[in-house]
Design a protein around this motif. Structure first.
Motif, PDB file in Angstrom:
ATOM      1  N   LYS A  43       0.869  -1.224   0.106  1.00 21.84           N
ATOM      2  CA  LYS A  43      -0.119  -0.080   0.008  1.00 21.84           C
ATOM      3  C   LYS A  43       1.087   1.291   0.054  1.00 21.84           C
ATOM      4  CE  LYS A  43      -4.206  -1.549   2.373  1.00 21.84           C
ATOM      5  NZ  LYS A  43      -5.128  -1.078   3.384  1.00 21.84           N
ATOM      6  N   LEU A  44       0.418   2.346  -0.658  1.00 22.88           N
ATOM      7  CA  LEU A  44       1.027   3.533  -0.716  1.00 22.88           C
ATOM      8  C   LEU A  44       0.735   4.390   0.552  1.00 22.88           C
ATOM      9  CD1 LEU A  44       0.867   4.881  -4.279  1.00 22.88           C
ATOM     10  CD2 LEU A  44       2.772   3.691  -3.299  1.00 22.88           C
ATOM     11  N   THR A  45       1.404   5.174   1.009  1.00 19.69           N
ATOM     12  CA  THR A  45       1.218   6.099   2.288  1.00 19.69           C
ATOM     13  C   THR A  45       1.068   7.468   1.554  1.00 19.69           C
ATOM     14  OG1 THR A  45       3.532   6.660   2.536  1.00 19.69           O
ATOM     15  CG2 THR A  45       2.669   4.645   3.619  1.00 19.69           C
ATOM     16  N   GLU A  46       0.482   8.236   2.468  1.00 16.34           N
ATOM     17  CA  GLU A  46       0.390   9.575   2.204  1.00 16.34           C
ATOM     18  C   GLU A  46       1.870  10.382   1.611  1.00 16.34           C
ATOM     19  OE1 GLU A  46      -1.123  13.693   4.273  1.00 16.34           O
ATOM     20  OE2 GLU A  46      -2.258  11.868   4.685  1.00 16.34           O
ATOM     21  N   GLN A  47       3.005  10.115   2.277  1.00 10.75           N
ATOM     22  CA  GLN A  47       4.023  10.593   2.134  1.00 10.75           C
ATOM     23  C   GLN A  47       4.844  10.048   0.737  1.00 10.75           C
ATOM     24  OE1 GLN A  47       5.377  12.751   4.207  1.00 10.75           O
ATOM     25  NE2 GLN A  47       6.875  13.117   2.804  1.00 10.75           N
ATOM     26  N   ASP A  48       4.238   8.691   0.315  1.00  9.28           N
ATOM     27  CA  ASP A  48       4.705   8.316  -1.078  1.00  9.28           C
ATOM     28  C   ASP A  48       3.994   9.150  -2.142  1.00  9.28           C
ATOM     29  OD1 ASP A  48       5.962   6.104   0.022  1.00  9.28           O
ATOM     30  OD2 ASP A  48       4.431   4.812   0.136  1.00  9.28           O
ATOM     31  N   ILE A  49       2.952   9.503  -1.707  1.00 10.02           N
ATOM     32  CA  ILE A  49       2.084  10.273  -2.817  1.00 10.02           C
ATOM     33  C   ILE A  49       2.848  11.576  -2.983  1.00 10.02           C
ATOM     34  CG2 ILE A  49      -0.089  11.347  -3.216  1.00 10.02           C
ATOM     35  CD1 ILE A  49      -0.189   8.298  -3.858  1.00 10.02           C
ATOM     36  N   ILE A  50       3.028  12.213  -1.802  1.00 10.32           N
ATOM     37  CA  ILE A  50       3.735  13.508  -1.818  1.00 10.32           C
ATOM     38  C   ILE A  50       4.914  13.561  -2.533  1.00 10.32           C
ATOM     39  CG2 ILE A  50       4.647  15.210  -0.366  1.00 10.32           C
ATOM     40  CD1 ILE A  50       2.518  14.619   1.595  1.00 10.32           C
ATOM     41  N   ASN A  51       5.833  12.581  -2.315  1.00  5.36           N
ATOM     42  CA  ASN A  51       7.377  12.396  -2.895  1.00  5.36           C
ATOM     43  C   ASN A  51       7.287  11.792  -4.128  1.00  5.36           C
ATOM     44  OD1 ASN A  51       8.256  13.292  -0.608  1.00  5.36           O
ATOM     45  ND2 ASN A  51       8.397  11.237   0.514  1.00  5.36           N
ATOM     46  N   TRP A  52       6.064  11.404  -4.809  1.00  9.07           N
ATOM     47  CA  TRP A  52       6.126  10.816  -5.987  1.00  9.07           C
ATOM     48  C   TRP A  52       6.571  11.750  -7.251  1.00  9.07           C
ATOM     49  CZ3 TRP A  52       3.627  11.163 -10.863  1.00  9.07           C
ATOM     50  CH2 TRP A  52       3.718  10.331 -11.769  1.00  9.07           C
ATOM     51  N   ASN A  53       7.616  11.284  -7.937  1.00 12.85           N
ATOM     52  CA  ASN A  53       8.081  12.226  -8.966  1.00 12.85           C
ATOM     53  C   ASN A  53       8.400  11.332 -10.132  1.00 12.85           C
ATOM     54  OD1 ASN A  53       8.963  14.454  -9.963  1.00 12.85           O
ATOM     55  ND2 ASN A  53      10.953  14.615  -9.236  1.00 12.85           N
ATOM     56  N   GLY A  54       7.532  10.378 -10.600  1.00 14.32           N
ATOM     57  CA  GLY A  54       7.696   9.555 -11.809  1.00 14.32           C
ATOM     58  C   GLY A  54       7.421  10.253 -12.963  1.00 14.32           C
ATOM     59  N   PRO A  55       7.529   9.273 -14.161  1.00 15.33           N
ATOM     60  CA  PRO A  55       7.021   9.866 -15.467  1.00 15.33           C
ATOM     61  C   PRO A  55       5.682   9.890 -15.467  1.00 15.33           C
ATOM     62  CG  PRO A  55       7.974   7.457 -15.482  1.00 15.33           C
ATOM     63  CD  PRO A  55       8.254   8.041 -14.025  1.00 15.33           C
ATOM     64  N   GLU A  56       5.347  10.797 -16.498  1.00 13.91           N
ATOM     65  CA  GLU A  56       3.884  11.240 -16.684  1.00 13.91           C
ATOM     66  C   GLU A  56       3.132   9.781 -17.199  1.00 13.91           C
ATOM     67  OE1 GLU A  56       1.122  13.893 -19.412  1.00 13.91           O
ATOM     68  OE2 GLU A  56       2.992  14.777 -18.645  1.00 13.91           O
ATOM     69  N   GLU A  57       3.763   8.892 -17.515  1.00 11.39           N
ATOM     70  CA  GLU A  57       3.228   7.894 -18.278  1.00 11.39           C
ATOM     71  C   GLU A  57       2.515   6.865 -16.697  1.00 11.39           C
ATOM     72  OE1 GLU A  57       6.631   7.990 -19.401  1.00 11.39           O
ATOM     73  OE2 GLU A  57       5.611   9.424 -20.694  1.00 11.39           O
ATOM     74  N   GLU A  58       3.191   7.176 -15.952  1.00 15.17           N
ATOM     75  CA  GLU A  58       2.876   6.112 -14.613  1.00 15.17           C
ATOM     76  C   GLU A  58       1.998   6.881 -13.744  1.00 15.17           C
ATOM     77  OE1 GLU A  58       6.254   4.753 -12.501  1.00 15.17           O
ATOM     78  OE2 GLU A  58       7.372   3.991 -14.292  1.00 15.17           O
ATOM     79  N   TYR A  59       1.469   8.349 -14.168  1.00 14.20           N
ATOM     80  CA  TYR A  59       0.618   8.879 -13.264  1.00 14.20           C
ATOM     81  C   TYR A  59      -0.841   8.166 -13.277  1.00 14.20           C
ATOM     82  CZ  TYR A  59      -2.371  12.556 -11.936  1.00 14.20           C
ATOM     83  OH  TYR A  59      -3.386  13.453 -11.434  1.00 14.20           O
ATOM     84  N   MET A  60      -1.401   8.058 -11.984  1.00 16.53           N
ATOM     85  CA  MET A  60      -2.555   7.285 -11.838  1.00 16.53           C
ATOM     86  C   MET A  60      -2.348   6.031 -12.011  1.00 16.53           C
ATOM     87  SD  MET A  60      -4.774   8.775 -10.324  1.00 16.53           S
ATOM     88  CE  MET A  60      -3.917  10.121  -9.405  1.00 16.53           C
ATOM     89  N   ASN A  61      -1.234   5.203 -11.925  1.00 13.29           N
ATOM     90  CA  ASN A  61      -1.003   3.959 -11.744  1.00 13.29           C
ATOM     91  C   ASN A  61      -1.898   3.233 -10.848  1.00 13.29           C
ATOM     92  OD1 ASN A  61       0.539   4.006  -9.275  1.00 13.29           O
ATOM     93  ND2 ASN A  61       2.454   4.126 -10.309  1.00 13.29           N
ATOM     94  N   GLU A  62      -1.702   1.599 -10.583  1.00 18.56           N
ATOM     95  CA  GLU A  62      -2.807   1.071  -9.982  1.00 18.56           C
ATOM     96  C   GLU A  62      -2.730   1.248  -8.395  1.00 18.56           C
ATOM     97  OE1 GLU A  62      -2.751  -3.285 -10.596  1.00 18.56           O
ATOM     98  OE2 GLU A  62      -2.782  -2.883 -12.881  1.00 18.56           O
ATOM     99  N   ASP A  63      -1.334   1.522  -8.076  1.00 13.83           N
ATOM    100  CA  ASP A  63      -1.132   1.680  -6.722  1.00 13.83           C
ATOM    101  C   ASP A  63      -1.808   3.196  -6.310  1.00 13.83           C
ATOM    102  OD1 ASP A  63       0.491  -0.494  -6.520  1.00 13.83           O
ATOM    103  OD2 ASP A  63       2.278   0.603  -6.662  1.00 13.83           O
ATOM    104  N   GLN A  64      -1.691   3.994  -7.011  1.00  9.07           N
ATOM    105  CA  GLN A  64      -2.258   5.326  -6.659  1.00  9.07           C
ATOM    106  C   GLN A  64      -3.563   5.284  -6.795  1.00  9.07           C
ATOM    107  OE1 GLN A  64      -0.178   7.523  -9.799  1.00  9.07           O
ATOM    108  NE2 GLN A  64       1.693   8.005  -8.651  1.00  9.07           N
TER     109      GLN A  64
END
Length: 178
Positions: A43-64
């Motif tokens: 599971k992702l945490t709130e901190q993982d969401i804040i720190n996410w800096n991945g490529p645009e293709e991975e935006y709104m992936n299954e984890d998010q």
């Protein structure tokens, strides 16, 4: 052989039924995304969401999507619980004999009902956001189609517009209101 014959000849209901029955039954709020191999992802945490800096293709992936679904379901459950608590409290309503006490009591109930009305409207938005997650549209601006942004969604999970689109809409509203 026509397409219909091929499709119907390949259909094996017992295999399809086996796949359905093999799936674990999930209850409300028990959304567990799976990887391609069928193992449960962390599971992702709130901190993982804040720190996410991945490529645009991975935006709104299954984890998010799983993170935001869980967040929205949790908010929805809280709002429903608040509404049922309010209904219970209003049923216990006893009329005070003193007019001043009664007026105070009426004002408190009116405030409580206004709060529940706002929460009812938020509940509709939450349910709409959950439908957007199911359809794959969650996290993208309705006006521009651009990503809304994880930090904005974390602050306001029911957001449907990006910051720029919202500001543009508010400027237009202000211009035409004046």
């Amino acid at each position: 052989m026509t397409k219909t014959e091929v499709i119907t000849s390949n259909w094996q209901p017992e295999i399809h039924l086996y796949r359905i029955l093999r799936q674990p039954i999930l209850r409300r709020g028990d959304f567990r995304p799976k990887t391609k191999r069928g193992t449960v992802m962390a599971k992702l945490t709130e901190q993982d969401i804040i720190n996410w800096n991945g490529p645009e293709e991975e935006y709104m992936n299954e984890d998010q999507l799983a993170f935001f679904r869980e967040l929205l379901v949790k908010q929805q459950d809280e709002l429903i619980e608040n509404a049922s608590n309010t209904a219970t409290e209003l049923k216990k309503h006893e009329t005070a004999p003193d007019p001043a006490d009664r007026a105070t009591q009426e004002e408190e109930y009116a405030l409580e009902l206004r709060t529940r009305d706002r929460e009812r409207k938020l509940l509709v938005k939450i349910q709409e956001s959950l439908r957007e997650i199911d359809s794959g549209d969650y996290g993208y601006c309705r006006d521009t189609g651009e990503p809304i942004g994880l930090k904005r969604l974390l602050a306001r999970p029911t957001a449907t517009l990006s910051v720029e689109a919202q500001e543009r809409r508010e400027r237009m509203k202000k211009q035409f209101a004046d």
